[in-house]
Design a protein around this motif. Structure first.
Motif, PDB file in Angstrom:
ATOM      1  N   ASN A   1       0.642  -0.859  -0.102  1.00 15.87           N
ATOM      2  CA  ASN A   1       0.105  -0.031   0.091  1.00 15.87           C
ATOM      3  C   ASN A   1       0.847   1.555   0.275  1.00 15.87           C
ATOM      4  O   ASN A   1       0.786   1.979   0.183  1.00 15.87           O
ATOM      5  CB  ASN A   1      -0.947  -0.244   1.319  1.00 15.87           C
ATOM      6  N   GLY A   2       2.147   1.449  -0.614  1.00 16.37           N
ATOM      7  CA  GLY A   2       3.137   2.315  -0.757  1.00 16.37           C
ATOM      8  C   GLY A   2       2.474   3.182  -1.712  1.00 16.37           C
ATOM      9  O   GLY A   2       1.400   3.125  -2.996  1.00 16.37           O
ATOM     10  N   HIS A   3       2.582   4.378  -1.279  1.00 14.33           N
ATOM     11  CA  HIS A   3       2.551   5.607  -2.445  1.00 14.33           C
ATOM     12  C   HIS A   3       3.159   5.303  -3.980  1.00 14.33           C
ATOM     13  O   HIS A   3       4.293   4.899  -4.073  1.00 14.33           O
ATOM     14  CB  HIS A   3       3.292   6.871  -2.113  1.00 14.33           C
ATOM     15  N   LEU A   4       2.480   5.317  -5.486  1.00 16.20           N
ATOM     16  CA  LEU A   4       3.125   4.792  -6.701  1.00 16.20           C
ATOM     17  C   LEU A   4       3.860   6.647  -6.554  1.00 16.20           C
ATOM     18  O   LEU A   4       3.224   7.571  -6.775  1.00 16.20           O
ATOM     19  CB  LEU A   4       1.757   4.743  -7.475  1.00 16.20           C
ATOM     20  N   THR A   5       5.032   6.545  -7.180  1.00 13.88           N
ATOM     21  CA  THR A   5       5.416   8.077  -7.503  1.00 13.88           C
ATOM     22  C   THR A   5       5.909   7.633  -9.407  1.00 13.88           C
ATOM     23  O   THR A   5       5.793   6.656  -9.281  1.00 13.88           O
ATOM     24  CB  THR A   5       6.810   7.986  -6.865  1.00 13.88           C
ATOM     25  N   LEU A   6       5.552   8.906 -10.004  1.00 19.34           N
ATOM     26  CA  LEU A   6       5.971   9.134 -11.522  1.00 19.34           C
ATOM     27  C   LEU A   6       7.566   8.612 -11.299  1.00 19.34           C
ATOM     28  O   LEU A   6       7.512   7.334 -12.716  1.00 19.34           O
ATOM     29  CB  LEU A   6       5.802  10.299 -11.757  1.00 19.34           C
ATOM     30  N   MET A   7       8.661   8.655 -10.924  1.00 16.92           N
ATOM     31  CA  MET A   7       9.559   7.873 -11.039  1.00 16.92           C
ATOM     32  C   MET A   7       9.857   6.131 -10.588  1.00 16.92           C
ATOM     33  O   MET A   7      10.468   5.400 -12.003  1.00 16.92           O
ATOM     34  CB  MET A   7      10.411   8.635  -9.652  1.00 16.92           C
ATOM     35  N   ALA A   8       8.616   6.007  -9.699  1.00 13.45           N
ATOM     36  CA  ALA A   8       8.246   4.099 -10.091  1.00 13.45           C
ATOM     37  C   ALA A   8       7.906   3.982 -11.302  1.00 13.45           C
ATOM     38  O   ALA A   8       9.068   2.580 -11.631  1.00 13.45           O
ATOM     39  CB  ALA A   8       7.959   3.921  -8.540  1.00 13.45           C
ATOM     40  N   PHE A   9       6.842   4.752 -11.964  1.00 10.85           N
ATOM     41  CA  PHE A   9       7.062   4.277 -13.088  1.00 10.85           C
ATOM     42  C   PHE A   9       7.787   4.537 -14.267  1.00 10.85           C
ATOM     43  O   PHE A   9       8.177   3.703 -15.049  1.00 10.85           O
ATOM     44  CB  PHE A   9       5.188   5.104 -13.991  1.00 10.85           C
ATOM     45  N   VAL A  10       8.710   5.389 -14.795  1.00 11.54           N
ATOM     46  CA  VAL A  10       9.760   5.562 -15.597  1.00 11.54           C
ATOM     47  C   VAL A  10      10.849   4.542 -14.710  1.00 11.54           C
ATOM     48  O   VAL A  10      11.133   3.454 -15.771  1.00 11.54           O
ATOM     49  CB  VAL A  10       9.661   6.934 -14.842  1.00 11.54           C
ATOM     50  N   ILE A  11      11.141   4.244 -13.812  1.00 11.99           N
ATOM     51  CA  ILE A  11      12.294   3.368 -13.156  1.00 11.99           C
ATOM     52  C   ILE A  11      12.098   1.447 -13.945  1.00 11.99           C
ATOM     53  O   ILE A  11      12.218   1.214 -14.597  1.00 11.99           O
ATOM     54  CB  ILE A  11      12.432   3.555 -11.683  1.00 11.99           C
ATOM     55  N   LYS A  12      10.262   1.670 -13.703  1.00 11.85           N
ATOM     56  CA  LYS A  12       9.680   0.889 -14.027  1.00 11.85           C
ATOM     57  C   LYS A  12      10.299   0.390 -15.743  1.00 11.85           C
ATOM     58  O   LYS A  12      10.288  -1.085 -16.029  1.00 11.85           O
ATOM     59  CB  LYS A  12       8.517   0.254 -13.828  1.00 11.85           C
ATOM     60  N   ALA A  13       9.564   1.631 -16.199  1.00 18.49           N
ATOM     61  CA  ALA A  13       9.941   1.231 -18.042  1.00 18.49           C
ATOM     62  C   ALA A  13      10.507   1.037 -18.370  1.00 18.49           C
ATOM     63  O   ALA A  13      11.213   0.653 -19.140  1.00 18.49           O
ATOM     64  CB  ALA A  13       8.954   2.745 -17.998  1.00 18.49           C
ATOM     65  N   VAL A  14      11.999   1.717 -17.671  1.00 18.07           N
ATOM     66  CA  VAL A  14      13.109   2.165 -18.170  1.00 18.07           C
ATOM     67  C   VAL A  14      13.762   0.372 -18.216  1.00 18.07           C
ATOM     68  O   VAL A  14      14.104  -0.113 -18.967  1.00 18.07           O
ATOM     69  CB  VAL A  14      14.236   2.847 -17.512  1.00 18.07           C
ATOM     70  N   ALA A  15      13.714  -0.115 -17.067  1.00 21.33           N
ATOM     71  CA  ALA A  15      14.433  -1.392 -16.636  1.00 21.33           C
ATOM     72  C   ALA A  15      13.692  -2.248 -17.282  1.00 21.33           C
ATOM     73  O   ALA A  15      14.326  -3.186 -18.005  1.00 21.33           O
ATOM     74  CB  ALA A  15      13.656  -1.908 -14.466  1.00 21.33           C
ATOM     75  N   GLY A  16      12.372  -2.095 -17.685  1.00 20.93           N
ATOM     76  CA  GLY A  16      11.692  -3.482 -18.586  1.00 20.93           C
ATOM     77  C   GLY A  16      13.018  -2.698 -20.039  1.00 20.93           C
ATOM     78  O   GLY A  16      12.626  -3.560 -21.376  1.00 20.93           O
ATOM     79  N   LEU A  17      12.731  -1.454 -20.215  1.00 17.09           N
ATOM     80  CA  LEU A  17      13.131  -1.076 -21.629  1.00 17.09           C
ATOM     81  C   LEU A  17      14.646  -1.587 -22.234  1.00 17.09           C
ATOM     82  O   LEU A  17      14.806  -1.537 -22.610  1.00 17.09           O
ATOM     83  CB  LEU A  17      12.813  -0.008 -21.947  1.00 17.09           C
ATOM     84  N   LEU A  18      15.804  -1.943 -20.820  1.00 14.17           N
ATOM     85  CA  LEU A  18      16.498  -1.868 -20.878  1.00 14.17           C
ATOM     86  C   LEU A  18      17.837  -3.007 -21.683  1.00 14.17           C
ATOM     87  O   LEU A  18      18.068  -3.034 -22.468  1.00 14.17           O
ATOM     88  CB  LEU A  18      17.448  -2.354 -20.074  1.00 14.17           C
TER      89      LEU A  18
END
Lengths: 474, 476
Positions: B298-315
């Motif tokens: 139940n942590g907050h979702l931050t935009l940074m988390a989305f970006v990191i998640k997206a980047v980690a996948g794209l790498l």
């Protein structure tokens, strides 16, 4: 300015064309510097090449060649008579020296180094005047490599060099083979030349002021040579000194104060081999403010810089042994520092090589020094009697000695007395400079059958005993 | 009396700034009680006492830089007169083990003692053993001189305690990390005073020293390092020593700017829809009665988390941006792990906490990890292992303000993503001007490993993921 004066502007002026000076000049030129080399003598190469190492080693080689034939009777060599033609020998020595000196001159010329013949003296902080060439050299950097000169004889002997007493340089020209020769000085020069003349057939007497011959060498090394000298020489007086030399029609009458009282003998020739002193007088150094120690040696740092940081000094004019190979190394360092490279004379050891019979050589720590400094060392000694190659050429006198650190087994010193010691010591010197341990010498295969195996065996002995020696019984 | 020397702190750290003592002289201290706090390049650490006893002397003052191996404190213990350099927790000593070469006759105790002396000699100039002449081949000696290294200070790993060329290289890397940059200058300063106009050789030597500070192998045309003007003559100044994080940042960014040909690719992502969803989710969790910030689900979702998640996948699709260049072997190393660092602004300066295996965490976990690590970094409590090992970095310093950022690659990584601020902008959408939430993105990458087209595709994919939550879901 005097009319007719030449003026050179140069990056580097090197004063002295000996092994330190010409090495500095050539190396500096190779590193892109404009170089002027000033040499007083008409030949390049310095004392080493013209009046020291080279002529003496040539003479000694000739004598050794004859001796080895004479000693080979048991080997089946048959000869009627072996003698020497003094004139031919002298000519051979001269031509050897000339060839080498000309070779140095060609190397210098090849680099477009300006060679100026004369005596250089600093007249300003950036100028030397070369007496004899009426030339001024303005420089950015200078290298003093004027070497050393023969010590004057003590006062009161009545007869000196000007009246026919030989210097080592004269003796090496072999003007004659005297019937009898007194050698004053039991250092390596006196011993080398004394043994050579004994080999030529002179009756040689040696007189030495101190109780031991070759005072700088370990006693066990000297002992081997001393035994040979006792066979070769008419007499050896240690703890003795010459009090008077009187020139006579035929030779010299010499008064000596020996351990057993005053004696007087007559000799055909007298050779004074009583050491050398740095040639730093009459260079204008003190006016310039260059620091010197009490013995006339110029004080330098690791980069061979004098107290004036743009003026360098190398070789016999600075501290350390007065040996050509040390001067040559320092000359290269000075050239590199002048050329802006990071360089230093940081060698651990300067090998000492005596071309006595048999030869003595050592490098690094000596046993004597270890005792003085109360250092604990492991000593491994391998006698040449146990070496196949030595036996096959009947040169079994001598041994190899290795000093190592008891903990790390690092090789601290090596000393050799025996055939080819002068060649063999290079391995010891490399080992010390590389920081090698006993293991390095033991596991490196040494070719068989050669004298070099004695080094490997001595390393084994230093550790725990050699395969080729009897096991110590406890 | 027990002399406690600053232990090896791992990660090649050679020195630290003493922040505060937890004890005074004559204090009684128990083993493992906190002795002092030190700040290193990487993090602040508390050094525990290795012994029980009475503090005899303190070896440094707060603000002092303490070298590894330097005596930190002497403790009067009951039992011993030994000295020691115990290893720091979970890090192994970097001191070469000399036992291997001592084939005979040396007992273990002496060997340990010896290696400690060695370590002390490594860093402490006034240590007696540092006066000893290092064992090294002439060629290595020359190399040391050329590298401006005092060879007698270099820990030896060669047989017989010999210093090898490798030892010099290792020492030099450490030296650069920890202020060795000043070595070259000392060398130049040591030159004797000039007494005549013939200073050519020394100037050359100084040039060589300056070159060494900038680029070890070649000189750079037009590069001149002239001394700074005397600013104190121009007006009042305050001089702040460069230490710890500041110095580390300087070293890293200089290295990266010089070694890496940076190319920047910029774009904007319309994050209106993503932000709507994200805020709705966060509002929902905020309203929950059992809200617990420490629980990942139940942590907050931050935009940074989305970006990191997206980047980690794209790498995984664009391995060149998750790579390093090995210039020695002329190879590009693609890393098959995705540890994403993010820039954190802390009172000590810029730190880059790293989220290990960012590709394997949920958005909620990432959000929690980001917040947790950022807080630790701010408090100075972050562990060294959480500051190292990154393979790609993200910085959102633009969030404070500004349109685009142009970040420097966190060497030896091969790319960094700079996020700007999310702002409302007029955007043409479906042939109409609409107000949308726009996020500016800059990918700075190492042109040695990738080209502009790859970067453009990477950023395009990233933008598509951030613009359309469906695409995002489809890709992760």
């Amino acid at each position: 300015m005097v009319v007719g004066e030449m003026i050179y502007d140069t990056d580097v002026v090197v004063i002295g064309g000996g092994p330190g000076g010409y090495a500095a000049a050539i190396h500096a030129a190779d590193l892109g510097k404009d170089v002027v080399l000033v040499e007083e003598d008409d030949k390049l190469g310095g004392v080493c090449l013209t009046r020291g190492c080279i002529p003496s080693k040539t003479l000694i080689h000739v004598v050794n060649t004859a001796n080895s034939v004479k000693e080979a009777g048991d080997m089946g060599i048959v000869y009627k008579e072996i003698g020497f033609d003094a004139k031919k020998l002298a000519a051979y020595i001269r031509s050897t020296v000339k060839d080498l000196s000309d070779g140095v001159a060609r190397l210098v010329e090849n680099r477009d180094i300006e060679l100026v013949n004369g005596h250089a003296r600093f007249i300003q902080s950036d100028q030397v005047y070369v007496d004899g060439a009426n030339t001024i050299v303005r420089f950015k950097n200078a290298v003093i490599a004027t070497g050393s000169r023969i010590n004057d004889l003590p006062q009161g002997l009545e007869t000196g060099f000007d009246q026919g007493v030989w210097t080592s340089a004269q003796a090496l020209e072999v003007p004659e083979i005297p019937e009898s020769l007194l050698v004053i000085g039991g250092g390596y020069i006196g011993l080398e030349i004394g043994q050579a003349y004994a080999g030529l057939g002179s009756r040689v007497t040696l007189v030495e002021f101190s109780p031991q011959l070759l005072a700088a060498a370990d006693k066990d090394l000297v002992q081997v040579v001393l035994r040979q000298c006792e066979k070769q020489f008419a007499a050896i007086y240690t703890d003795s000194r010459v009090t008077k030399i009187t020139k006579q029609d035929q030779g010299f009458q010499v008064d000596m104060a020996t351990k057993k009282g005053d004696i007087t003998h007559t000799f055909s020739r007298v050779l004074a081999a009583t050491g050398r002193k740095p040639d730093t007088e009459d260079l204008g150094l003190s006016a310039l403010g260059i620091d010197m120690d009490d013995t006339g040696r110029i004080t330098v740092d690791e980069q061979c810089r004098t107290s004036l940081s743009y003026i360098f000094a190398v070789g016999d004019v600075v501290a350390g042994p007065a040996l050509a190979h040390k001067a040559g190394r320092q000359g290269r360092v000075a050239a590199e520092v002048i050329a802006g490279k990071k360089s230093a004379y940081d060698n651990v050891s300067v090998p000492a090589v005596l071309f006595t019979s048999p030869e003595i050589a050592w490098t690094g720590l000596t046993e004597t020094r270890a005792k003085e400094k109360k250092l604990t060392v492991n000593v491994g000694k391998f006698p040449l009697t146990a070496l196949g190659r030595a036996k096959s050429v009947d040169k079994t006198r001598g041994f190899v000695k290795i000093l190592s650190d008891p903990d790390s087994e690092q090789i601290l010193g090596m000393a050799i007395v025996g055939e080819h010691a002068s060649e063999l010591i290079a391995e010891g010197n490399l080992a010390i400079e590389m920081g090698a341990c006993l293991e390095d010498l033991i596991v490196s295969i040494h070719p068989h059958p050669t004298f070099s195996e004695a080094i490997m065996e001595a390393a084994e002995t230093a550790r725990n005993g050699s395969v080729h020696l009897m096991k110590k019984r406890r | 009396m027990y002399e406690f020397k600053l232990p090896d702190l791992g990660e090649g750290i050679q020195e630290g700034e003493l922040l505060v003592w937890h004890v005074q002289e004559k204090d009684l201290i128990k083993e493992d009680d906190p002795l002092c706090d030190m700040e290193t390049d990487k993090a602040a650490v508390t050094i525990p006492s290795p012994k029980t006893g009475v503090i005899f002397t303190l070896g440094a003052q707060p603000g002092d830089m303490v070298q590894v191996g330097q005596v930190l404190v002497t403790i009067e213990t009951e039992e011993s007169t030994e000295t020691g350099t115990p290893k720091a927790d979970a890090t192994s000593s970097r001191v070469p083990d000399k036992e291997g070469r001592n084939k005979k006759g040396r007992n273990k105790e002496e060997t340990n003692q010896d290696s400690q002396d060695f370590k002390a000699a490594d860093t402490s100039a006034d240590n007696q053993s540092s006066q000893a002449r290092a064992i090294a081949a002439p060629a290595v000696r020359r190399l040391a001189r050329e590298m401006d290294i005092d060879i007698n200070q270099v820990p030896a790993t060669g047989p017989g305690g010999r210093v090898t060329a490798d030892d010099l290289l290792k020492y030099d890397t450490h030296g650069t990390d920890t202020g060795g940059g000043s070595k070259g200058k000392e060398g130049a300063a040591k030159q004797p005073e000039e007494t005549a106009e013939s200073v050519e050789s020394r100037t050359a030597a100084r040039d060589a020293g300056a070159k060494k500070d900038m680029a070890p192998t070649s000189s750079i045309p037009f590069l001149t390092l002239s001394p700074l003007p005397d600013f104190t003559a121009q007006g009042p100044v305050e001089k702040i020593p460069m230490r710890s994080v500041r110095k580390k940042t300087a070293a890293r960014t200089v290295t990266s700017s010089i070694l890496v040909p940076h190319v920047a690719h910029m774009d904007e992502a319309d994050v209106t829809e993503l932000e709507t969803l994200r805020r709705a989710y966060n509002d929902k969790t905020d309203g929950r009665h059992d809200y617990d910030d420490t629980k990942e689900q139940n942590g907050h979702l931050t935009l940074m988390a989305f970006v990191i998640k997206a980047v980690a996948g794209l790498l995984k699709k664009y391995p060149a941006f998750n790579a390093s260049v090995d210039t020695d072997s002329m190879q590009i190393i693609h890393k098959k792990f995705f540890h994403i660092g993010f820039a954190a602004d802390t009172p000590r300066g810029l730190l880059v906490p790293v989220i290990q295996d960012a590709d394997q965490h949920s958005l909620a976990t990432l959000g929690m990890r980001i917040r947790h690590l950022a807080q630790q970094a701010k408090k100075g409590e972050i562990q060294v292992e959480n500051l190292t090992g990154g393979t790609f970095s993200v910085t959102n310093v633009g969030a404070i303000g500004g349109t685009h950022v142009l970040p420097i690659i966190n060497y030896p990584e091969s790319a960094i993503l700079g996020m700007g601020r999310v702002v409302k902008k007029p955007v043409v959408k479906d042939d109409e001007i609409k107000i949308r939430l726009m996020l500016s993105l800059t990918l700075c990458f190492d042109h040695r490993v990738a080209d502009g087209a790859q970067a453009a595709r990477f950023v395009r994919d990233l933008v598509e993921m951030l613009e359309d939550p469906m695409v995002f879901m489809a890709h992760i």
